[in-house]
Design a protein around this motif. Structure first.
Motif, mmCIF file in Angstrom:
data_model
loop_
_atom_site.group_PDB
_atom_site.id
_atom_site.type_symbol
_atom_site.label_atom_id
_atom_site.label_comp_id
_atom_site.label_asym_id
_atom_site.label_seq_id
_atom_site.Cartn_x
_atom_site.Cartn_y
_atom_site.Cartn_z
ATOM 1 N N MET A 272 -11.775 49.842 7.912
ATOM 2 C CA MET A 272 -10.949 50.583 8.853
ATOM 3 C C MET A 272 -9.668 49.800 9.118
ATOM 4 O O MET A 272 -9.735 48.612 9.423
ATOM 5 N N ASN A 273 -8.541 50.487 8.998
ATOM 6 C CA ASN A 273 -7.287 49.770 9.231
ATOM 7 C C ASN A 273 -6.953 49.728 10.724
ATOM 8 O O ASN A 273 -7.413 50.540 11.517
ATOM 9 N N GLN A 274 -6.167 48.743 11.083
ATOM 10 C CA GLN A 274 -5.885 48.459 12.483
ATOM 11 C C GLN A 274 -5.056 49.554 13.145
ATOM 12 O O GLN A 274 -5.226 49.831 14.329
ATOM 13 N N GLU A 275 -4.178 50.208 12.389
ATOM 14 C CA GLU A 275 -3.362 51.290 12.959
ATOM 15 C C GLU A 275 -4.239 52.443 13.421
ATOM 16 O O GLU A 275 -4.012 53.025 14.479
ATOM 17 N N ARG A 276 -5.238 52.786 12.607
ATOM 18 C CA ARG A 276 -6.148 53.871 12.971
ATOM 19 C C ARG A 276 -6.946 53.507 14.228
ATOM 20 O O ARG A 276 -7.128 54.329 15.121
ATOM 21 N N LEU A 277 -7.408 52.266 14.316
ATOM 22 C CA LEU A 277 -8.208 51.843 15.465
ATOM 23 C C LEU A 277 -7.398 51.880 16.755
ATOM 24 O O LEU A 277 -7.948 52.142 17.827
ATOM 25 N N MET A 278 -6.094 51.649 16.664
ATOM 26 C CA MET A 278 -5.243 51.698 17.857
ATOM 27 C C MET A 278 -5.083 53.123 18.384
ATOM 28 O O MET A 278 -4.748 53.325 19.546
ATOM 29 N N GLN A 279 -5.316 54.125 17.521
ATOM 30 C CA GLN A 279 -5.138 55.522 17.922
ATOM 31 C C GLN A 279 -6.434 56.202 18.312
ATOM 32 O O GLN A 279 -6.420 57.347 18.750
ATOM 33 N N VAL A 280 -7.571 55.516 18.173
ATOM 34 C CA VAL A 280 -8.870 56.129 18.465
ATOM 35 C C VAL A 280 -9.079 56.307 19.966
ATOM 36 O O VAL A 280 -9.410 57.393 20.431
ATOM 37 N N LEU A 281 -8.871 55.242 20.745
ATOM 38 C CA LEU A 281 -9.068 55.319 22.200
ATOM 39 C C LEU A 281 -7.821 55.919 22.845
ATOM 40 O O LEU A 281 -6.723 55.423 22.646
ATOM 41 N N LEU A 282 -8.006 56.983 23.617
ATOM 42 C CA LEU A 282 -6.870 57.625 24.277
ATOM 43 C C LEU A 282 -6.710 57.150 25.713
ATOM 44 O O LEU A 282 -5.610 56.834 26.150
ATOM 45 N N ALA A 283 -7.816 57.116 26.482
ATOM 46 C CA ALA A 283 -7.739 56.712 27.879
ATOM 47 C C ALA A 283 -9.137 56.459 28.411
ATOM 48 O O ALA A 283 -10.103 57.026 27.906
ATOM 49 N N PRO A 284 -9.259 55.605 29.439
ATOM 50 C CA PRO A 284 -10.557 55.488 30.095
ATOM 51 C C PRO A 284 -10.796 56.737 30.930
ATOM 52 O O PRO A 284 -9.861 57.296 31.513
ATOM 53 N N GLN A 285 -12.026 57.204 30.961
ATOM 54 C CA GLN A 285 -12.372 58.392 31.744
ATOM 55 C C GLN A 285 -12.900 57.893 33.083
ATOM 56 O O GLN A 285 -14.009 57.351 33.152
ATOM 57 N N TRP B 178 -12.170 68.352 24.041
ATOM 58 C CA TRP B 178 -11.911 66.946 23.771
ATOM 59 C C TRP B 178 -13.227 66.197 23.608
ATOM 60 O O TRP B 178 -14.292 66.760 23.827
ATOM 61 N N LYS B 179 -13.143 64.958 23.197
ATOM 62 C CA LYS B 179 -14.330 64.156 22.927
ATOM 63 C C LYS B 179 -14.328 62.933 23.824
ATOM 64 O O LYS B 179 -13.289 62.325 24.049
ATOM 65 N N LYS B 180 -15.504 62.598 24.357
ATOM 66 C CA LYS B 180 -15.605 61.365 25.134
ATOM 67 C C LYS B 180 -16.706 60.494 24.561
ATOM 68 O O LYS B 180 -17.642 60.988 23.933
ATOM 69 N N ALA B 181 -16.557 59.191 24.768
ATOM 70 C CA ALA B 181 -17.505 58.223 24.217
ATOM 71 C C ALA B 181 -18.043 57.356 25.340
ATOM 72 O O ALA B 181 -17.284 56.845 26.167
ATOM 73 N N TYR B 182 -19.372 57.204 25.366
ATOM 74 C CA TYR B 182 -20.047 56.291 26.278
ATOM 75 C C TYR B 182 -20.319 55.013 25.495
ATOM 76 O O TYR B 182 -21.093 55.019 24.547
#
Length: 100
Positions: free
Chosen positions: A1-14, A79-83
């Protein structure tokens, strides 16, 4: 996994009452994530950005609400959320510096 993609995965804390309860009880943190994000991507992104060890990740798709616009019905986007469960004794502090 490249670092640019990982920076775009998390959008905000819920941050909500339920998210706070889950954080206290299960040592989990809830994030709003990209809708095409996978569990391994979320795990890698959290470990990269916050320098913590992730034990497990659970994801949930949240369906958009139905809304009325005048006499027309429409709907908000889903939207999608992650625990994200952290290893025992670790935590993520979102209020660094904190305004008084």
């Amino acid at each position: 996994m490249n670092q640019e993609r990982l920076m775009q995965v998390l959008l905000a804390p819920q941050i909500s009452e339920k998210a706070t309860f889950v954080a206290d009880k299960n040592e989990q943190v809830v994030f709003r994530v990209a809708s095409d994000a996978t569990k391994p991507e979320v795990k890698a992104a959290v470990e990269l950005l916050f320098k913590v060890t992730v034990e497990s990740v659970q994801v949930a798709n949240v369906k958009g609400k139905q809304k009325r616009f005048g006499r027309y019905m429409g709907s908000r986007k889903g939207w999608k959320k992650a625990y994200v469960r952290l290893k025992a004794g670790q935590e993520i502090n979102f209020v660094e510096g904190g305004a008084a």
